[in-house]
Design an enzyme around this catalytic site. Structure first.
Site, PDB file in Angstrom:
ATOM      1  N   ARG A  55      -6.593 -27.377   3.188  1.00  0.00           N
ATOM      2  CA  ARG A  55      -7.348 -28.511   3.706  1.00  0.00           C
ATOM      3  C   ARG A  55      -6.421 -29.487   4.432  1.00  0.00           C
ATOM      4  O   ARG A  55      -5.221 -29.495   4.219  1.00  0.00           O
ATOM      5  CB  ARG A  55      -8.061 -29.256   2.567  1.00  0.00           C
ATOM      6  CG  ARG A  55      -9.282 -28.513   2.026  1.00  0.00           C
ATOM      7  CD  ARG A  55      -9.999 -29.322   0.963  1.00  0.00           C
ATOM      8  NE  ARG A  55      -9.122 -29.602  -0.159  1.00  0.00           N
ATOM      9  CZ  ARG A  55      -8.494 -30.747  -0.369  1.00  0.00           C
ATOM     10  NH1 ARG A  55      -8.640 -31.761   0.471  1.00  0.00           N
ATOM     11  NH2 ARG A  55      -7.704 -30.902  -1.403  1.00  0.00           N
ATOM     12  N   LYS A 198     -15.802 -28.374   0.552  1.00  0.00           N
ATOM     13  CA  LYS A 198     -15.438 -29.695   0.060  1.00  0.00           C
ATOM     14  C   LYS A 198     -16.167 -30.786   0.861  1.00  0.00           C
ATOM     15  O   LYS A 198     -16.367 -31.888   0.361  1.00  0.00           O
ATOM     16  CB  LYS A 198     -13.919 -29.879   0.078  1.00  0.00           C
ATOM     17  CG  LYS A 198     -13.195 -29.155  -1.096  1.00  0.00           C
ATOM     18  CD  LYS A 198     -13.633 -29.687  -2.441  1.00  0.00           C
ATOM     19  CE  LYS A 198     -12.718 -29.463  -3.632  1.00  0.00           C
ATOM     20  NZ  LYS A 198     -12.282 -28.156  -4.029  1.00  0.00           N
ATOM     21  N   HIS A 217     -15.180 -33.342 -10.114  1.00  0.00           N
ATOM     22  CA  HIS A 217     -14.320 -32.238  -9.663  1.00  0.00           C
ATOM     23  C   HIS A 217     -13.839 -31.527 -10.927  1.00  0.00           C
ATOM     24  O   HIS A 217     -12.746 -31.788 -11.433  1.00  0.00           O
ATOM     25  CB  HIS A 217     -13.149 -32.795  -8.852  1.00  0.00           C
ATOM     26  CG  HIS A 217     -12.313 -31.738  -8.209  1.00  0.00           C
ATOM     27  ND1 HIS A 217     -10.956 -31.830  -8.084  1.00  0.00           N
ATOM     28  CD2 HIS A 217     -12.659 -30.549  -7.652  1.00  0.00           C
ATOM     29  CE1 HIS A 217     -10.488 -30.749  -7.477  1.00  0.00           C
ATOM     30  NE2 HIS A 217     -11.500 -29.961  -7.207  1.00  0.00           N
ATOM     31  N   SER A 235      -5.988 -29.677  -7.850  1.00  0.00           N
ATOM     32  CA  SER A 235      -5.771 -28.307  -7.396  1.00  0.00           C
ATOM     33  C   SER A 235      -4.585 -27.661  -8.130  1.00  0.00           C
ATOM     34  O   SER A 235      -3.521 -28.271  -8.273  1.00  0.00           O
ATOM     35  CB  SER A 235      -5.499 -28.319  -5.892  1.00  0.00           C
ATOM     36  OG  SER A 235      -5.410 -26.993  -5.433  1.00  0.00           O
ATOM     37  N   LYS A 239      -8.514 -25.180 -13.371  1.00  0.00           N
ATOM     38  CA  LYS A 239      -9.974 -25.252 -13.530  1.00  0.00           C
ATOM     39  C   LYS A 239     -10.613 -23.865 -13.460  1.00  0.00           C
ATOM     40  O   LYS A 239     -11.366 -23.459 -14.332  1.00  0.00           O
ATOM     41  CB  LYS A 239     -10.613 -26.135 -12.435  1.00  0.00           C
ATOM     42  CG  LYS A 239     -10.326 -27.604 -12.563  1.00  0.00           C
ATOM     43  CD  LYS A 239     -11.051 -28.423 -11.507  1.00  0.00           C
ATOM     44  CE  LYS A 239     -10.703 -28.044 -10.072  1.00  0.00           C
ATOM     45  NZ  LYS A 239      -9.292 -28.219  -9.717  1.00  0.00           N
ATOM     46  N   THR A 240     -10.319 -23.151 -12.377  1.00  0.00           N
ATOM     47  CA  THR A 240     -10.948 -21.845 -12.178  1.00  0.00           C
ATOM     48  C   THR A 240     -10.443 -20.830 -13.204  1.00  0.00           C
ATOM     49  O   THR A 240     -11.226 -20.129 -13.851  1.00  0.00           O
ATOM     50  CB  THR A 240     -10.671 -21.337 -10.746  1.00  0.00           C
ATOM     51  OG1 THR A 240     -11.210 -22.298  -9.824  1.00  0.00           O
ATOM     52  CG2 THR A 240     -11.319 -19.982 -10.489  1.00  0.00           C
ATOM     53  N   ASP A 254     -15.725 -25.465 -10.084  1.00  0.00           N
ATOM     54  CA  ASP A 254     -15.105 -26.530  -9.282  1.00  0.00           C
ATOM     55  C   ASP A 254     -15.882 -27.837  -9.121  1.00  0.00           C
ATOM     56  O   ASP A 254     -15.276 -28.893  -9.069  1.00  0.00           O
ATOM     57  CB  ASP A 254     -14.783 -25.986  -7.885  1.00  0.00           C
ATOM     58  CG  ASP A 254     -13.744 -26.802  -7.144  1.00  0.00           C
ATOM     59  OD1 ASP A 254     -12.673 -27.053  -7.720  1.00  0.00           O
ATOM     60  OD2 ASP A 254     -14.004 -27.203  -6.001  1.00  0.00           O
ATOM     61  N   ARG A 319      -6.647 -17.054  -1.375  1.00  0.00           N
ATOM     62  CA  ARG A 319      -7.872 -17.367  -2.112  1.00  0.00           C
ATOM     63  C   ARG A 319      -8.860 -16.213  -2.116  1.00  0.00           C
ATOM     64  O   ARG A 319      -8.876 -15.381  -1.201  1.00  0.00           O
ATOM     65  CB  ARG A 319      -8.583 -18.556  -1.445  1.00  0.00           C
ATOM     66  CG  ARG A 319      -7.866 -19.878  -1.579  1.00  0.00           C
ATOM     67  CD  ARG A 319      -8.258 -20.577  -2.846  1.00  0.00           C
ATOM     68  NE  ARG A 319      -7.576 -21.850  -2.985  1.00  0.00           N
ATOM     69  CZ  ARG A 319      -7.905 -22.771  -3.889  1.00  0.00           C
ATOM     70  NH1 ARG A 319      -8.928 -22.576  -4.703  1.00  0.00           N
ATOM     71  NH2 ARG A 319      -7.217 -23.887  -3.979  1.00  0.00           N
TER      72      ARG A 319
HETATM   73  P1  ATP Z   1      -8.447 -25.717  -7.057  1.00  0.00           P
HETATM   74  O1  ATP Z   1      -9.039 -27.095  -7.260  1.00  0.00           O
HETATM   75  O2  ATP Z   1      -7.520 -25.675  -5.902  1.00  0.00           O
HETATM   76  O3  ATP Z   1      -9.484 -24.647  -7.033  1.00  0.00           O
HETATM   77  P2  ATP Z   1      -7.843 -24.990  -9.847  1.00  0.00           P
HETATM   78  O4  ATP Z   1      -7.727 -26.186 -10.751  1.00  0.00           O
HETATM   79  O5  ATP Z   1      -9.078 -24.209  -9.926  1.00  0.00           O
HETATM   80  O6  ATP Z   1      -7.473 -25.446  -8.346  1.00  0.00           O
HETATM   81  P3  ATP Z   1      -6.575 -22.519 -10.501  1.00  0.00           P
HETATM   82  O7  ATP Z   1      -7.133 -21.767  -9.346  1.00  0.00           O
HETATM   83  O8  ATP Z   1      -7.169 -22.235 -11.833  1.00  0.00           O
HETATM   84  O9  ATP Z   1      -6.588 -24.072 -10.206  1.00  0.00           O
HETATM   85  O10 ATP Z   1      -5.015 -22.290 -10.495  1.00  0.00           O
HETATM   86  C1  ATP Z   1      -4.164 -22.292 -11.599  1.00  0.00           C
HETATM   87  C2  ATP Z   1      -2.999 -21.373 -11.235  1.00  0.00           C
HETATM   88  O11 ATP Z   1      -1.938 -21.525 -12.162  1.00  0.00           O
HETATM   89  C3  ATP Z   1      -3.429 -19.928 -11.283  1.00  0.00           C
HETATM   90  O12 ATP Z   1      -2.768 -19.252 -10.252  1.00  0.00           O
HETATM   91  C4  ATP Z   1      -2.915 -19.480 -12.665  1.00  0.00           C
HETATM   92  O13 ATP Z   1      -2.637 -18.110 -12.718  1.00  0.00           O
HETATM   93  C5  ATP Z   1      -1.635 -20.290 -12.788  1.00  0.00           C
HETATM   94  N1  ATP Z   1      -1.203 -20.600 -14.162  1.00  0.00           N
HETATM   95  C6  ATP Z   1       0.007 -20.319 -14.679  1.00  0.00           C
HETATM   96  N2  ATP Z   1       0.127 -20.769 -15.934  1.00  0.00           N
HETATM   97  C7  ATP Z   1      -1.033 -21.358 -16.250  1.00  0.00           C
HETATM   98  C8  ATP Z   1      -1.511 -22.008 -17.429  1.00  0.00           C
HETATM   99  N3  ATP Z   1      -0.760 -22.149 -18.516  1.00  0.00           N
HETATM  100  N4  ATP Z   1      -2.778 -22.493 -17.408  1.00  0.00           N
HETATM  101  C9  ATP Z   1      -3.545 -22.383 -16.292  1.00  0.00           C
HETATM  102  N5  ATP Z   1      -3.142 -21.784 -15.153  1.00  0.00           N
HETATM  103  C10 ATP Z   1      -1.892 -21.261 -15.127  1.00  0.00           C
HETATM  104 MN    MN Z   2     -10.526 -23.731  -8.498  1.00  0.00          MN
END
Ligand code: ATP
Ligand code: MN
Length: 534
Positions: A55, A198, A217, A235, A239-240, A254, A319
């Site tokens: 973004r 978004k 979020h 980010s 979360k995901t 999300d 992604r």
């Molecule tokens: P976005 O808002 O950009 O979608 P998000 O909060 O959904 O971000 P995730 O896509 O879940 O973030 O990314 C977390 C990343 O960190 C993943 O690539 C995951 O494999 C990695 N990771 C490594 N260690 C951990 C941990 N202890 N807990 C969560 N995620 C981890």
């Molecule tokens: Mn996510």
């Protein structure tokens, strides 16, 4: 393709329009017409977003209009744009859409709760964009589409064509312009598909507080006893990853809203990071990558079409976008009750925040407004080194009102529904970035399991001296020394120094909010303790 449907009301005369086309049709068009597009060995559509692979928050503008002006928190995030300049960009997008041989239209919904549902129309130039938004929005049935009528909001995605740098208020060739009164978003100069999703979220973030609904979020899931958990986080905080839990039904990954009736997902799909994705660590997401999934900016073997998820030569922000029903255990429709647990995820690259701790309601407000994480290479352009960031409501980039408006709504709802708030650090342990390592995913999952299994109801807690969190001293399937950050650091002096630094960053950041929140919330912040004097 339909012959009756047209876009003349927008001044668009392009005749060939693919509206809510099937996945195979979008695949065929993408493969034939969009450079670099290919099919992965498991059937996903691999696409490229061009030079923007994340973004562009600095290029977002919001039209200043007497009707909405007083609600918007104007500043670096919501940068004001005048109506005339908006129309210049609008016309530029329309002119571009008019010279395209064919266009795509996605007519779909945002919001699973019919009471708050928006009808969204996406007008775009690439099959990649159409398939992405068909995955991310809630698709109408054939009957709903027949009765769709006029949309509530329209996204005019002319991202294949640049903004003019000499147009007033433009600071680059990219512009994402939100006009709440015309109910339009215009995109120029970026083909990163995440801008569309978004953009829709920003609209919900504006509209929902008008109805006393809290847009968030966060990801969300629900257990067998109908207990709902929401996970906030910036980010890359998890979360995901953490919401995809085979033991619980996924509500969404999300964007959600908290109403007087409970929670609902805004979206129809998920958008997972693909970096270092493995079947072993993230089986649910790994197996969601199949025919119908859009894989963005990944690198693959030329012959086998097998993706190398460790290859970040195009971007760290690779992604996968797929409809939520590509995950096995889901809540359908994506609506549930009031959250019982609220988890704030942070990826603390300083390695000083405990991996799991319990917050008072006031601490919850403090940390929600602070929105701390440390950015490692992520979604935004140009971020490659880790760095502490504070982003109010864990998503300031998408918020339209002042953070206090969202914080008030959250505090009210936590109080009314007696939710418990937790802070989970998915970031560094054993030292800061460079010395320590990221918390093992299996440990973080075990800590979240413990919250869900109520394992922390009968354990001893210690108080974090500076932050005041309650830290559980034992957790099933996690070595106890991991729970107290100081114990994981070899260099205790360095720990104290780094913690002091982080406390000061929190205190400095919160100064801007002190005047607008009540005293209890200010007091719930960290204190610079004498023990931190090195
Ligand atoms: P976005 O808002 O950009 O979608 P998000 O909060 O959904 O971000 P995730 O896509 O879940 O973030 O990314 C977390 C990343 O960190 C993943 O690539 C995951 O494999 C990695 N990771 C490594 N260690 C951990 C941990 N202890 N807990 C969560 N995620 C981890
Ligand atoms: Mn996510």
């Amino acid at each position: 393709m339909t012959t009756t449907f047209n876009l003349k009301q927008y001044g668009i005369n392009t005749e060939t329009i693919y509206r809510n086309s099937s996945v195979p049709v979008l695949y065929e068009l993408g493969l034939r017409l969009e450079k670099g597009t290919a099919i992965s060995d498991v059937g996903a559509l691999m696409t490229y977003s061009g030079h923007k692979t994340g973004r562009s928050p600095k290029d977002k503008r919001v039209v200043k209009h007497p009707d909405s002006e007083k609600h918007i928190d104007w500043g670096d995030i919501n940068i004001a744009l005048d109506e005339h300049t908006f129309m210049v960009n609008h016309e530029r997008a329309i002119d571009y859409l008019n010279i395209c041989d064919h266009l795509y239209v996605v007519d779909a919904f945002a919001g699973w709760d019919p009471k708050y549902r928006l009808k969204i129309r996406i007008i775009c130039t690439r099959a990649y964009h159409a398939l992405f938004m068909q995955n991310m929005l809630i698709m109408p049935t054939a009957e709903e589409l027949a009765n769709f009528g006029e949309p509530d909001y329209v996204v005019l995605n002319g991202g294949g064509f640049p903004a003019n740098q000499y147009t007033s208020n433009m600071t680059s060739k990219t512009s994402i312009d939100v006009n709440l009164e015309r109910k339009e978003i215009v995109i120029l100069g970026t083909q990163y598909a995440g801008e569309m999703k978004k953009g829709v979220f920003s609209i919900m973030n504006y509209l929902m507080p008008l109805e006393n609904v809290l847009p968030m979020h966060c990801s969300a899931n629900v257990g067998e006893n109908d207990d709902v958990t929401i996970l906030f986080g910036l980010s890359g905080t998890g979360k995901t990853t953490l919401s995809a839990d085979p033991k619980r039904k996924l509500i969404g990954d999300d964007e959600h809203c908290w109403t007087d009736d409970g929670t609902f997902n805004i979206e129809g799909g998920c958008y997972a990071k693909a970096i270092n994705l493995s079947e072993e660590n993230e089986p649910d997401i790994y197996n969601a990558i199949r025919f119908g999934t859009v894989l963005e900016n990944v690198v693959y073997d030329k012959n086998t079409r097998k993706v190398d998820y460790t290859d970040t030569s195009i971007t760290q922000n690779t992604r996968a976008s797929y409809p939520i029903d590509f995950i096995d255990n889901i809540q359908m429709p994506c609506i549930a009750g009031h959250p019982e647990n609220i988890i704030f995820l942070t990826c603390d690259a300083f390695g000083v925040l405990p991996p799991v701790s319990k917050l008072t309601p006031e601490q919850a407000s403090y940390h929600f407004i602070s929105g701390y994480t440390a950015k490692v290479a992520g979604t935004e352009m140009g971020v490659t080194e880790p760095q502490a960031t504070f982003s109010a409501c864990f998503g300031a980039a998408f918020m339209m009102w002042h953070p206090n408006r969202y914080a008030e709504l959250l505090a009210e709802k936590i109080k009314e529904h007696k939710a418990t708030a937790w802070l989970v650090n998915t970031g560094w342990t054993g030292g800061a970035y460079g010395v320590g390592s990221r918390m093992k995913l299996k440990y973080t999952r075990a800590m979240i399991d413990a919250i869900h299994n109520k394992d922390f109801e009968n354990v001893e807690f210690v108080r974090d001296e500076e932050f005041g969190f309650q830290i559980p001293t034992t957790c099933p399937n996690v070595p106890s020394e991991v729970l107290i950050p100081k114990n994981t650091w070899e260099d205790k002096e360095a720990y104290t120094e780094v913690k002091k630094k982080l406390v000061n960053l929190f205190v400095e950041n919160f100064k801007q909010f002190e005047a607008g929140v009540n005293e209890e919330i200010v007091k719930a912040g960290p204190e610079v303790d004498m023990s931190l004097q090195v």
